[in-house]
Write an enzyme that holds these catalytic residues in place. Sequence first.
Site, PDB file in Angstrom:
ATOM      1  CD  GLU A  33      29.563  -5.259  11.505  1.00  0.00           C
ATOM      2  OE1 GLU A  33      30.062  -4.710  12.511  1.00  0.00           O
ATOM      3  OE2 GLU A  33      29.728  -4.860  10.339  1.00  0.00           O
ATOM      4  CE  LYS A  60      31.931  -1.152  12.998  1.00  0.00           C
ATOM      5  NZ  LYS A  60      31.229  -2.287  12.401  1.00  0.00           N
ATOM      6  CG  ASP A  62      42.037  -4.500  27.140  1.00  0.00           C
ATOM      7  OD1 ASP A  62      41.068  -4.042  26.513  1.00  0.00           O
ATOM      8  OD2 ASP A  62      42.503  -3.964  28.170  1.00  0.00           O
ATOM      9  CG  HIS A 121      26.235  -6.621   4.710  1.00  0.00           C
ATOM     10  ND1 HIS A 121      26.275  -5.350   5.215  1.00  0.00           N
ATOM     11  CD2 HIS A 121      27.461  -7.129   4.891  1.00  0.00           C
ATOM     12  CE1 HIS A 121      27.488  -5.101   5.665  1.00  0.00           C
ATOM     13  NE2 HIS A 121      28.222  -6.164   5.469  1.00  0.00           N
TER      14      HIS A 121
HETATM   15  C1  MEV Z   1      31.193  -2.359   8.462  1.00  0.00           C
HETATM   16  O1  MEV Z   1      31.197  -2.939   9.741  1.00  0.00           O
HETATM   17  C2  MEV Z   1      32.593  -2.009   8.057  1.00  0.00           C
HETATM   18  C3  MEV Z   1      32.708  -1.227   6.749  1.00  0.00           C
HETATM   19  O2  MEV Z   1      31.868  -0.078   6.794  1.00  0.00           O
HETATM   20  C4  MEV Z   1      34.146  -0.853   6.621  1.00  0.00           C
HETATM   21  C5  MEV Z   1      34.438   0.132   5.507  1.00  0.00           C
HETATM   22  O3  MEV Z   1      33.541   0.884   5.093  1.00  0.00           O
HETATM   23  O4  MEV Z   1      35.607   0.147   5.065  1.00  0.00           O
HETATM   24  C6  MEV Z   1      32.239  -2.054   5.582  1.00  0.00           C
END
Ligand code: MEV
Length: 437
Positions: A85, A279, A295, A392
């Site tokens: 990513e 995430k 793992d 990004h």
């Molecule tokens: C993207 O992979 C992760 C984010 O969405 C985490 C977040 O929103 O805190 C940028």
Amino acid sequence: MKNKIIKGFSKLSVEEKRSFISLQSKDALVTSSELKGFLIEDPVEQKHFLELSENTISSFYTPYSIAPNMVVDGKVYHVPMAIEESSVVAAASHSARFWAERGGFRVTQVSMSKLGHVYFRWFGDPADLWTHWDPLKNFLLERLKKTTASMDRRGGGILSLELLDMTGLIKHLYKLEMEVNTVNSMGANFINTCLEEMAEGIDFFFGADPHPEGKKCQVVMSILSNYTTKCTVSVEASCPVDELRSITEGMRVATFTDKMELAYMIARIDPYRASTHNKGIMNGVDAVLMATGNDYRAAEAAAHTYASRDGQYRGLSWCTVKDHTLTIGLTLPLAVGTVGGITSLHALARRSLEILGNPTAKELMGIVAAVGLACNFAAIRSLVTTGIQKGHMRLHLSNILNMLIANPDQRRETEVYFDGKKVSYSAVKHFLNGKKH
Ligand code: MEV
């Protein structure tokens, strides 16, 4: 494309498997040699690699990057990360650098033991089971001595064995809980072996019955728990709020700290946000786990269970502003290994551990959690200031140009044109098509 059912695929040689798949995918033009082309060249490494899993015909690669300058407990680490990513490594690196200049990350707590369970039903009088418990426990511990001997020598082994009554939840159900120290190995095989031997021991202890259905005790299953509540790590980082000025993107520091605290609070109260928030943490955690041959599915399972431990799914990290100091922190249940398993069999995983100075499992836990918190801090900082798309754009544009097979001139022109503009696949395609006329 019409695939045929195949029997005995696993019995074919690697070459035969590739040929079969390539014939099946004729329309997609996947050739056998193409599949082979993705493999490591060194024949010994290749053999080890192919044997890591079953039905292996090739390898699937992922960018392998370094997030430099991650300071954890005063030590500088240049951390390997395997992740596809865009922006995760950049985010970890920027954050690492920022915190490195402010004392870095501190590990404030580590616990290292793991749990596994034998679930069984007891159909007799419950009081009988409790009467049998002490002799059964001694019998099982004695029986396992051979299996645990080498782990004991390394300073680990079984720490405790407990009988837990679960009959309030499911009729007749009990579980035997084993707590172990697996030192620097993740220990999954060790734990499961011990548990399965214990299950056999329970059967043996209560005696083979000529009518198994009539037995008082029935073992259901034995397995380690990925919810590693006794194998956790906490990390923190803090700095005077005045030092945040360089990263507020022109926002007043007081507004920035207020929005930061609020963003972390939102993740505590709203599962929709908590999921994305966590995430972002796991982006960093998984990438280091992947690179070190650990793992990451186990870490994911543990983290998300822990995030819902009070009945609501919540953000795992926190942020406070007190006495002119901003502090961020994260606690994760995390089981890692630095010896054994994939960490020793995968050439690049081994290298990653060397790059990290061959850390102990305890040290690696701190590094992994620090990278998770670094990624999280970078994400929240972007979200409350510029938004994440700005960061990004450069990589996003580069990926789109690769997809559209742009030549070097087209790349240069497109990069100049999109500087400061919003990037999307269709906008870039449109621009390139215009250029081609
Ligand atoms: C993207 O992979 C992760 C984010 O969405 C985490 C977040 O929103 O805190 C940028």
